[in-house]
Design a protein around this motif. Structure first.
Motif, PDB file in Angstrom:
ATOM      1  N   VAL A 164      25.096 -19.354 -10.645  1.00 57.32           N
ATOM      2  CA  VAL A 164      26.240 -19.594 -11.518  1.00 57.32           C
ATOM      3  C   VAL A 164      26.616 -18.297 -12.250  1.00 57.32           C
ATOM      4  O   VAL A 164      25.757 -17.634 -12.829  1.00 57.32           O
TER       5      VAL A 164
ATOM      6  N   VAL B 261      21.753 -21.395  -5.149  1.00 53.88           N
ATOM      7  CA  VAL B 261      22.940 -21.763  -5.930  1.00 53.88           C
ATOM      8  C   VAL B 261      22.918 -20.932  -7.209  1.00 53.88           C
ATOM      9  O   VAL B 261      21.977 -21.038  -8.001  1.00 53.88           O
TER      10      VAL B 261
ATOM     11  N   GLY C 248      22.327 -18.108 -14.283  1.00 51.08           N
ATOM     12  CA  GLY C 248      21.056 -18.573 -13.731  1.00 51.08           C
ATOM     13  C   GLY C 248      21.314 -19.216 -12.384  1.00 51.08           C
ATOM     14  O   GLY C 248      22.465 -19.301 -11.938  1.00 51.08           O
ATOM     15  N   GLY C 249      20.258 -19.636 -11.736  1.00 51.27           N
ATOM     16  CA  GLY C 249      20.457 -20.227 -10.422  1.00 51.27           C
ATOM     17  C   GLY C 249      19.248 -21.012  -9.969  1.00 51.27           C
ATOM     18  O   GLY C 249      18.186 -20.947 -10.582  1.00 51.27           O
ATOM     19  N   PHE C 250      19.447 -21.783  -8.905  1.00 51.53           N
ATOM     20  CA  PHE C 250      18.324 -22.561  -8.384  1.00 51.53           C
ATOM     21  C   PHE C 250      18.272 -22.497  -6.862  1.00 51.53           C
ATOM     22  O   PHE C 250      19.193 -21.985  -6.220  1.00 51.53           O
ATOM     23  N   ILE C 251      17.157 -22.981  -6.337  1.00 54.72           N
ATOM     24  CA  ILE C 251      16.908 -22.902  -4.892  1.00 54.72           C
ATOM     25  C   ILE C 251      16.653 -24.300  -4.345  1.00 54.72           C
ATOM     26  O   ILE C 251      15.849 -25.059  -4.912  1.00 54.72           O
ATOM     27  N   TYR C 252      17.356 -24.614  -3.275  1.00 55.07           N
ATOM     28  CA  TYR C 252      17.296 -25.947  -2.656  1.00 55.07           C
ATOM     29  C   TYR C 252      16.978 -25.721  -1.175  1.00 55.07           C
ATOM     30  O   TYR C 252      17.332 -24.681  -0.619  1.00 55.07           O
TER      31      TYR C 252
END
Lengths: 207, 207
Positions: free
Chosen positions: B98, B96, B106-110
């Motif tokens: 942005v 994910v 920034g972003g994240f991992i799911y």
């Protein structure tokens, strides 16, 4: 008064003085001679425990109609403990249950810390990090460790906080999650206190 | 023009007429004689591909300072494709990212669907359900399948929607997630379109 919360791996005992655990694999419940009030999520133990007259199953003193059929008895007892709030029970799974005006609204299940760490590791060795509970969840991550920490923790945080209710933390990893849910109340004895409450409410039948 | 997005398991090709995949294990990139513009997250292939003069690594045409060192090149190309929004790339992991005012925030991992399903199953056989993508996320669950579906999906949903930005879905599971992110735009060719954009921007050096 001896209380016991039985999970899939251990008997968790609590009396006036102390708490202690025994392994489900090796412990013989008939070795206990005094009265034990218990709840048990471990289906394999039900028949054995019901055959022992000094082991009192407190699940029989709950109005089960308020809950759903496959809901774990530990979650039900956590919910019975409070009038209003979101209960996060952080163990091998993280169960999140919402209570409003003394009523169970519903709840969900999220993976526990160890389970989720393994999940990321299995997706890719590049994601084999432990979670950073100090990670600033107000900032979108720009490194891999924070990217998985945010993925695990901020998603849970955003959902829990959207209910605008007090948060109560319990379970073995309560103190880790307290770093994220800073205003939450930690109550490691939530389920034992709930068991005592149910015993008091049913004193005439039980004692 | 032949494009190729290389992952850990397959070469994903795209030309004017069609898309097709070849296995990383069995495919020999030197069998392609025409010019191929590629990106590659698979480190084991880098040396081989760099030795082939007709395979052009598009990662060299990106300003890497805007991103972080361990960020996957597929995520970088997805981000390069848009000016503003949240990109959800749903594959074995769900990334994910942005973007605001043409800048990577920034972003994240799911975890991806399969990885997370296995996680619940490993915690307890009682949680071995597939996710219910039709589950009403406005209602707190009162059964086990919805309790894990909500745990996986509503947490992600709450976090993504908190950014108040348009949502773009890409990756193999984009259409599953479209059931949850109903207003999202599905763009299965996001990365290929981004590759074309980078080629056009660098036409004088590349063609």
């Amino acid at each position: 008064m001896l209380l016991c919360d039985i999970g899939n791996t251990s008997y968790h005992f609590c009396n006036e003085n102390r708490e202690y655990k025994e392994s489900v694999k090796s412990f013989d419940p008939s070795s206990v001679k005094e009265k034990v009030y218990y709840i048990c999520v471990n289906k394999a133990l039900h028949v054995k425990l019901h055959s022992l007259s000094n082991w009192i199953d407190l699940s029989e003193y709950i109005d089960k109609k308020k809950y759903y059929q496959t809901m774990g008895i530990d979650r039900i007892f956590a919910v019975e403990a409070i009038n209003e709030g979101v209960i996060i029970d952080a163990g091998s799974a993280v169960t999140v249950d919402v209570v409003k005006n003394n009523e169970f609204v519903g709840g969900f299940i999220y993976p526990g810390i160890q389970a989720m760490r393994k999940t990321y590791e299995n997706i890719s060795p590049a994601l084999a990090y432990s979670f950073n509970f100090e990670c600033d969840l107000d900032i979108m991550p720009k490194n891999s460790q924070d990217a998985i920490s945010y993925g695990y923790l901020k998603t849970l945080y955003s959902e829990v906080m959207s209910h605008n209710l007090p948060v109560i933390l319990t379970g073995g990893d309560a103190l880790e999650f307290k770093k994220i849910f800073r205003d939450a109340k930690v109550d490691e004895k939530l389920i034992f206190n709930s068991m005592k409450k149910i015993i008091l409410q049913n004193e005439d039948r039980l004692c």
